[in-house]
Design an enzyme around this catalytic site. Structure first.
Site, PDB file in Angstrom:
ATOM      1  N   SER A 199       1.070  -1.161  -0.035  1.00  0.00           N
ATOM      2  CA  SER A 199      -0.359  -0.099  -0.454  1.00  0.00           C
ATOM      3  C   SER A 199       0.933   1.373  -0.195  1.00  0.00           C
ATOM      4  CB  SER A 199      -0.716   0.064   1.298  1.00  0.00           C
ATOM      5  OG  SER A 199      -1.704  -0.857   1.319  1.00  0.00           O
ATOM      6  N   HIS A 246       0.614   4.406   4.297  1.00  0.00           N
ATOM      7  CA  HIS A 246      -0.523   5.024   3.704  1.00  0.00           C
ATOM      8  C   HIS A 246       0.397   6.822   3.358  1.00  0.00           C
ATOM      9  CE1 HIS A 246      -3.971   2.190   3.568  1.00  0.00           C
ATOM     10  NE2 HIS A 246      -2.865   1.630   2.836  1.00  0.00           N
TER      11      HIS A 246
END
Length: 295
Positions: A199, A246
């Site tokens: 991610s 993230h």
């Protein structure tokens, strides 16, 4: 009886092209002076050159790649502009299959800050000397939905970015963004929390895609909407998502993407790879700082 000049010339015959001996020609390469037929003639500033001289760069004074078409970031156009993306997806899938086949492997690959926890001295995790976890965690997934979502995002974002940046620049963006995500998770998350997934790198591609679309004056609404949806999920309670990874990947992607597409032509490579080196230096500094805190 004397022959006419034209008849004598025909009797003598013309030399054959060095690549196609059956084709007579009166033109020679201005560099090596070998005879070349119309099919082999490459127009130069003066006369014509043969394909070999053009390929080696001996005829123009420039490297063979000087005239190749380039991407917006200066990368070389290739026959398969999605090759690196396919390889990255293949690596992620291979690691996923390996983890499913041997569950004990997972514990050696995911990101772990330190174990055992304080007040004990860490013997495992990044603080315990297992620096490789910052990298291996980028390619490790446990749940099918997790790898499925990340690989779909990687294919959707990575393919166009690879085509726009070129293979080397795109790979540098992916790896450094992934490392930035791992580093911020190591810095801010609990040292005993396990983190894994691509991610961080994918969010780096999000950031770079936004920068590229802004540079090309494309409609920004689709990418902004998609990024906003992903950020909502990132910070929503109950999803057990590492928001640190993230955000770290996103910030690195924006910074590197800006350096990639806005670098001036005359200093393009220096600024592009210099930006990557600068982000890497920050990553190393933060990693050392966190390690000192935990040990």
């Amino acid at each position: 009886m004397d022959q006419a000049p034209d008849s004598a010339h025909q009797a003598q015959g013309l030399p054959g092209c060095y690549r196609h001996p059956g084709r007579e020609t009166g033109v020679r390469c201005t560099r090596c002076e070998r005879p070349i037929c119309p099919e082999c003639m490459v127009s130069a500033s003066v006369g014509f050159q043969c394909p070999d001289c053009v390929r080696t760069g001996s005829g123009t004074g420039h490297p063979p790649t000087a005239a190749r078409p380039r991407t917006i970031a200066g990368g070389t156009l290739t026959a398969d502009p999605h090759l690196v993306t396919k390889i990255l997806i293949g690596i992620n899938l291979a690691v996923f299959v390996a983890v499913q086949a041997s569950s004990s492997l997972l514990g050696d690959l995911y990101l772990l800050g330190a174990w055992p926890p304080e007040p004990f001295t860490p013997t495992q995790g990044v603080a315990g000397g297992e620096w490789y976890r910052l990298v291996t965690s980028m390619f490790t997934h446990e749940e099918i939905w997790h790898i499925g979502f990340n690989m779909l995002s990687l294919w959707w974002l990575g393919g166009p970015l690879e085509a726009a940046l070129g293979r080397a620049r795109y790979l540098a963006l992916y790896l450094v963004s992934g490392l930035a995500g791992s580093t911020l998770a190591y810095l801010l998350a609990s040292p005993t929390t396990a983190t894994l997934g691509a991610s961080g790198a994918v969010f780096g591609l999000f950031g770079a895609t936004a920068v590229l679309m802004r540079r090309l004056n494309y409609d920004m609404r689709p990418i902004i909407a998609l990024l906003a949806i992903n950020l909502i999920f990132t910070f929503s309670p109950g999803f057990n998502i590492s928001w640190q990874a993230h955000i770290g990947g996103l910030v690195a992607g924006v910074v590197i993407g800006y350096g990639m597409v806005h670098a001036p032509r005359e200093r393009r490579a220096l600024i592009q790879y210099g930006t990557c080196a600068l982000v890497l230096a920050v990553i190393v500094g933060l990693t050392l700082l966190r390690t000192a805190q935990l040990t």
